[in-house]
Design an enzyme around this catalytic site. Structure first.
Site, PDB file in Angstrom:
ATOM      1  N   GLY A 153      68.339  23.119  -0.516  1.00 41.59           N
ATOM      2  CA  GLY A 153      69.232  22.149   0.108  1.00 41.59           C
ATOM      3  C   GLY A 153      68.526  21.387   1.200  1.00 41.59           C
ATOM      4  N   GLY A 199      68.142  20.874   5.255  1.00 38.05           N
ATOM      5  CA  GLY A 199      68.433  21.498   6.540  1.00 38.05           C
ATOM      6  C   GLY A 199      68.465  20.450   7.631  1.00 38.05           C
ATOM      7  N   GLY A 200      68.508  20.907   8.859  1.00 39.12           N
ATOM      8  CA  GLY A 200      68.607  20.004   9.992  1.00 39.12           C
ATOM      9  C   GLY A 200      67.494  18.975  10.021  1.00 39.12           C
ATOM     10  N   PHE A 201      66.267  19.369   9.698  1.00 40.64           N
ATOM     11  CA  PHE A 201      65.171  18.416   9.840  1.00 40.64           C
ATOM     12  C   PHE A 201      64.370  18.208   8.562  1.00 40.64           C
ATOM     13  CE2 PHE A 201      64.020  22.424  11.997  1.00 40.64           C
ATOM     14  CZ  PHE A 201      63.100  22.903  11.087  1.00 40.64           C
ATOM     15  N   GLY A 202      64.929  18.579   7.436  1.00 42.83           N
ATOM     16  CA  GLY A 202      64.217  18.335   6.187  1.00 42.83           C
ATOM     17  C   GLY A 202      64.697  19.275   5.102  1.00 42.83           C
ATOM     18  N   VAL A 243      64.959  22.353   2.357  1.00 45.29           N
ATOM     19  CA  VAL A 243      64.736  23.793   2.418  1.00 45.29           C
ATOM     20  C   VAL A 243      64.434  24.288   1.009  1.00 45.29           C
ATOM     21  CG1 VAL A 243      65.712  26.011   3.072  1.00 45.29           C
ATOM     22  CG2 VAL A 243      66.410  23.957   4.288  1.00 45.29           C
ATOM     23  N   LYS A 303      61.708  25.979   5.350  1.00 41.79           N
ATOM     24  CA  LYS A 303      62.164  24.676   5.838  1.00 41.79           C
ATOM     25  C   LYS A 303      60.961  23.788   6.020  1.00 41.79           C
ATOM     26  CE  LYS A 303      66.246  25.349   8.706  1.00 41.79           C
ATOM     27  NZ  LYS A 303      66.768  25.177  10.062  1.00 41.79           N
ATOM     28  N   ASP A 353      75.154  23.989  18.436  1.00 41.22           N
ATOM     29  CA  ASP A 353      75.565  23.447  17.142  1.00 41.22           C
ATOM     30  C   ASP A 353      76.130  24.547  16.246  1.00 41.22           C
ATOM     31  OD1 ASP A 353      76.055  21.433  15.368  1.00 41.22           O
ATOM     32  OD2 ASP A 353      74.022  21.344  14.565  1.00 41.22           O
TER      33      ASP A 353
END
Ligand SMILES: *[C@@H]1O[C@H](CO)[C@@H](O)[C@H](O)[C@H]1NC(C)=O
Ligand SMILES: *[C@@H]1O[C@H](CO)[C@@H](O)[C@H](O)[C@H]1NC(C)=O
Ligand SMILES: *[C@@H]1O[C@H](CO)[C@@H](O)[C@H](O)[C@H]1NC(C)=O
Ligand SMILES: *[C@@H]1O[C@H](CO)[C@@H](O)[C@H](O)[C@H]1NC(C)=O
Length: 658
Positions: free
Chosen positions: A347, A349-352, A354, A368, A465
Site C-alpha cells: 500500500g 504509507g505516509g511518505f511513499g 510500502v 517503507k 497523528d
C-alpha cells in the site's frame, strides 16, 4: 538549511558506521539444498567429528581467503571428509565469511546424517562429501528460480543468451576468474532498458569445465525460463543468473578491508588503526555538530518547533542511532521485493509505497520506501527513524532496520499480517469479526501504547497523528501504533508546543491544534477519544457527518449520553457480544477525552486506570469539541485553556474529584 545538510551527513556517516559494524549481523538468503541423493544414515563418530572440523575450518577460512577454498580432513579413508565453499565472485571478506558460517551451521539441519550434501545461499555455496570431488564437474541436480515478470518482446531471449555467452567467454577465456557479471542494454536507443547477468563456476574447476557447465545451464534456459525476465539456473558446479535489476555489487568495497593472509600480525594492527581513526572522526564530528547546533539554536530560537530539533538532541546523545538500528543492504531488499515489484506492494504509507519482503532469515517484513519526489517525506522519514528506533513496546510497531544507499531510503518494519484497524473497522464484511471482547482489548492496547509514548518512554513523545489507519494489527490482533512521521519529543515539564505547520488528520485533531497549532499530550488524548468512539460505533468520525445523523460523531455521542441512551451508539454488530458496563465505561471515557477544553481531558495514565477499573466513579464529561476542521470558530475559551495547561500539570484530583 546548513543544519539539515550536516544532519544528513551525520546520518549517512552513522549509517555507514552501522554497516561497518553490523554487517555481520545480517543473515544471507537461503536458496536451496541437495542432500546428494544420499540416504539418511548413521554416521560414525569419527566422520561426524571430521565433518565438524571441516565445517569450522571452512567458516573461519572464508574471512581471509579470496572467497573460496577447500579442505580435507581424515585423508582418503572411510572417515575422510572433503569440504568446499565458494562465495559469489563479488562477495569477499566478512560478507563471504558470514554466508559460509551460516551455511555451515545450517547444512546439518537441512541435511541431517548425510555423508554428502550441498547447500546454496544467494552469496555462497557450501559442499561436503566422503568422496574427493575437488575439480570434478557436477551438473546434476540443477534447478531454476524464476522471477514473476513476463518478457514483452520475444527477441529478448536471444539477446539474453548472447549476452550471457559473452559473460561465459569473459569468465573462462578472458579473465580466467571463473565468474563474470555485466550490465546490458536491451536495445541501442539511449533510453534502452537495462539487464544484468552473472555467471559463476565453482573455482576448483578448469576453464574448460567451467565453460561446459555454464553452457549446460544456458541450454536449459529456453525451455525452463525463457518467458520470464528474471531467472537463475543452479547446479553444484556453477550458476547463471539474469534479471532486470542490478543484483550484484562490489560489496567488498564497503566491507572491512581484507587482511592479507600472509600478513597475519599486521591485521590486528590495522583494525586498531581503523578503530582509532573512527573514534577520532566521531569525536570531531560530535564537537563540530555541537557548535553548529548551539549557533543554530540561537538563530532559530524565535522560529517554530521543527521536527529536526529533536534529531540533533538524539544524535548527540551518547547512544545515538548507531547502536540501535541495523542497516540492511539494499541488494537484499531488492531481492526480497523483486526489485520493488508492484506485486509486492502492500500500500501507500505516509511518505511513499510500502512493500512486503522477507529478511534473509525468512522473517516477513514491511518495507517503507521514501518516494524520491517527496520533500516532506524526507523529514518524516528521519523523524520516524529517530523515534521508532528508540521506542520499544508491545503496542508500538517495531522498526527492524533501515537502508540508506544509492538514493534509496528504506525502513524495514515487522510485518503486521492483519493490516490496519481501519481496514477491519470500516469494512462491512471484516467488521463482523471484531466482537466486543476484541475491540475492548484493542482499545486497551492502544491506550497502553500511547501511555508508553507519553510517560514511560525514554523520550516523551507526542504522536500527533493517531487514527484508525495508524493502528496496525498483528497475527493475534494485538494493536500496534505506527507512523511516527509527525511525532514530536517534548521535555519533562514542557507540556505544550506551538507550530505554524498544522499537520495531521482532520476528524482526529483537537480544536486547539487544528485552529492554533497548539499541541500537547492532550491532543493525542483527543485523537484517542475519537478513535475510541469510532471503535464502539464502527463508523468513521469523518464520514459520520454526512450519514443519517446530520452531526458529528462527537456531538451525536454526547446527545445520546445526555439523553441517557448512549448504548444506541453501539455498532449493531456487537448486539450479541457486548458487555453493557464496559461499553458505557468506554463511551464515558471517550467523551472525557474529546472534551473541548484540553485541560478537562484526562491524561493517558488516567485513561488506562479508568479502563482497567470497574468500580471507579468517573467525572461527568463536558461538551465535546465542535466539528473540528469543519467550522473554524474564534473562541476565547480554547486559547485560554491552552494557556492554562502550559502552567499547570493537571492532576488526577482535577479530573476525578470523588
Ligand atoms: C586455501 O587454504 C590454504 C591453506 O590454508 C591456503 O594456503 C590457500 O592460500 C587458500 N587458498 C585461497 C585461494 O585462499
Ligand atoms: C572425480 O574425478 C576423479 C578423476 O576424474 C574420479 O576418480 C573420482 O571418482 C571423481 N569423484 C567423484 C566424487 O565423482
Ligand atoms: C505471464 O504469462 C503467463 C502465461 O502466459 C500468465 O499466466 C501470467 O499471468 C503472466 N504473468 C504476468 C505477471 O503478466
Ligand atoms: C547502454 O546505453 C547507454 C546510453 O546509450 C550507454 O552510455 C552505455 O555505455 C551502454 N552500455 C552498454 C553496456 O552497452
Amino acid at each position: 538549511m546548513a543544519k539539515k545538510l550536516i544532519l544528513i551527513s551525520i546520518l549517512k556517516f552513522l549509517t555507514f558506521m552501522t554497516l561497518f559494524t553490523k554487517s555481520n549481523t545480517q543473515s544471507p538468503n537461503y536458496v536451496g539444498d541437495d542432500c546428494h541423493n544420499s540416504k539418511e544414515q548413521s554416521l560414525t563418530k569419527t566422520y561426524k567429528s571430521n565433518l565438524n572440523k571441516v565445517l569450522s575450518w571452512l567458516s573461519s577460512d572464508a574471512l581471509t581467503s579470496k572467497g573460496y577454498n577447500h579442505t580435507n580432513i581424515g585423508g582418503n579413508t572411510v572417515d575422510g571428509v572433503y569440504g568446499l565453499y565458494d562465495c559469489r565472485g563479488d562477495v569477499t571478506g566478512s560478507f563471504c565469511q558470514f554466508c559460509v558460517s551460516t551455511a555451515a551451521s545450517d547444512i546439518l539441519q537441512h541435511c541431517p546424517n548425510r555423508a554428502s550434501a550441498v547447500i546454496w545461499y544467494n552469496f555462497c555455496i557450501l559442499r561436503y562429501s566422503n568422496h574427493d570431488f575437488f575439480g570434478n564437474l557436477t551438473i546434476t541436480p540443477s534447478w531454476q528460480i524464476l522471477g514473476s515478470k513476463n518478457i514483452t518482446k520475444p527477441q529478448e531471449l536471444e539477446k539474453a543468451e548472447d549476452n550471457m555467452q559473452s559473460l561465459i567467454r569473459e569468465a573462462t577465456l578472458v579473465t580466467h576468474n571463473l565468474y563474470a557479471m555485466g550490465e546490458f542494454n536491451l536495445s541501442n536507443s539511449p533510453s534502452s532498458q537495462k539487464r544484468y547477468g552473472l555467471v559463476q563456476c565453482s573455482r576448483d574447476l578448469s576453464d574448460n569445465q567451467c565453460s561446459q557447465c555454464l553452457e549446460d545451464m544456458l541450454d536449459k534456459v529456453p525451455k525452463c525460463c525463457g518467458t520470464k525476465i528474471g531467472w537463475q539456473v543452479l547446479a553444484p558446479s556453477c550458476l547463471i543468473k539474469y534479471d532486470d535489476y542490478m543484483f550484484f555489487q562490489l560489496i567488498s568495497q564497503t566491507s572491512a578491508p581484507l587482511p592479507n593472509p600472509a600478513d597475519q600480525g599486521g591485521s590486528s594492527k590495522s583494525i586498531t588503526l581503523i578503530i582509532i581513526t573512527i573514534v577520532i572522526v566521531l569525536v570531531a564530528l560530535a564537537l563540530i555538530s555541537c557548535c553548529i547546533y548551539f549557533i543554530w539554536r540561537r538563530y532559530q530560537s524565535n522560529k517554530d518547533g521543527l521536527p529536526l530539533e529533536s534529531l540533533d538532541d538524539l544524535i548527540q546523545g551518547e547512544d545515538s542511532l548507531h547502536g540501535d538500528l541495523p542497516t540492511i543492504p539494499l541488494i537484499w531488499i531488492r531481492q526480497s521485493t523483486n526489485n520493488f515489484s508492484e506485486l509486492c506492494q502492500l500500500g501507500e504509507g505516509g511518505f511513499g509505497p510500502v512493500y512486503k519482503g522477507n529478511l534473509v532469515d525468512g522473517t516477513e517484513v514491511a518495507i517503507k520506501r521514501l518516494s524520491k519526489t517527496s520533500c516532506q517525506g524526507l523529514e518524516e522519514f528521519k523523524n520516524e527513524v529517530i523515534f521508532i528506533a528508540k521506542l520499544q513496546h508491545r503496542n508500538l510497531v517495531r522498526l527492524l532496520g533501515c537502508c540508506i544507499e544509492e538514493n534509496e531510503k528504506l525502513l524495514v518494519y515487522e510485518y503486521m499480517s492483519n493490516s490496519s484497524l481501519s481496514f477491519h473497522l470500516f469494512n462491512e464484511e471484516k467488521r463482523n469479526h471484531l466482537d466486543w471482547k476484541l475491540r475492548f482489548s484493542i482499545v486497551n492496547g492502544i491506550a497502553k501504547g500511547l501511555l508508553y509514548l507519553h510517560e514511560d518512554s525514554r523520550l516523551r513523545v507526542i504522536h500527533r497523528d493517531l487514527k484508525a489507519s495508524n493502528v496496525l494489527l498483528d497475527q493475534e490482533m494485538n494493536p500496534k501504533i505506527s507512523d511516527f512521521g509527525l511525532a514530536r519529543a517534548f521535555e519533562k515539564g514542557q507540556s505544550e508546543e506551538n507550530t505554524a505547520r498544522i499537520m495531521g488528520t482532520y476528524g482526529y485533531m483537537s480544536p486547539e491544534y487544528a485552529m492554533e497549532g497548539l499541541y500537547s499530550v492532550k491532543s493525542d488524548v483527543f485523537s484517542f477519544g475519537v478513535l475510541l468512539l469510532e471503535i464502539i460505533c464502527g463508523k468513521r468520525n469523518s464520514g459520520f457527518y454526512l450519514a443519517d445523523h446530520g452531526q458529528t460523531l462527537l456531538i451525536y455521542s454526547w446527545r445520546l449520553w445526555c439523553e441517557g441512551k448512549c448504548l444506541e451508539l453501539l455498532d449493531p454488530i456487537l448486539e450479541k457480544t457486548y458487555i453493557a458496563n464496559e461499553v458505557m465505561k468506554c463511551i464515558h471515557i471517550g467523551l472525557l477525552c474529546v472534551q473541548e477544553d484540553a485541560i478537562d481531558r484526562p491524561n493517558m495514565s488516567n485513561v488506562v486506570v479508568m479502563l482497567a477499573s470497574d468500580t471507579m466513579t468517573l467525572p461527568n464529561p463536558n461538551h465535546p469539541a465542535f466539528s473540528v476542521g469543519r467550522r473554524v470558530r474564534e473562541d476565547e475559551s480554547t486559547s485560554k485553556a491552552s494557556k492554562d495547561i502550559s502552567g499547570n500539570e493537571i492532576t488526577m484530583s482535577n479530573i476525578l474529584p470523588r
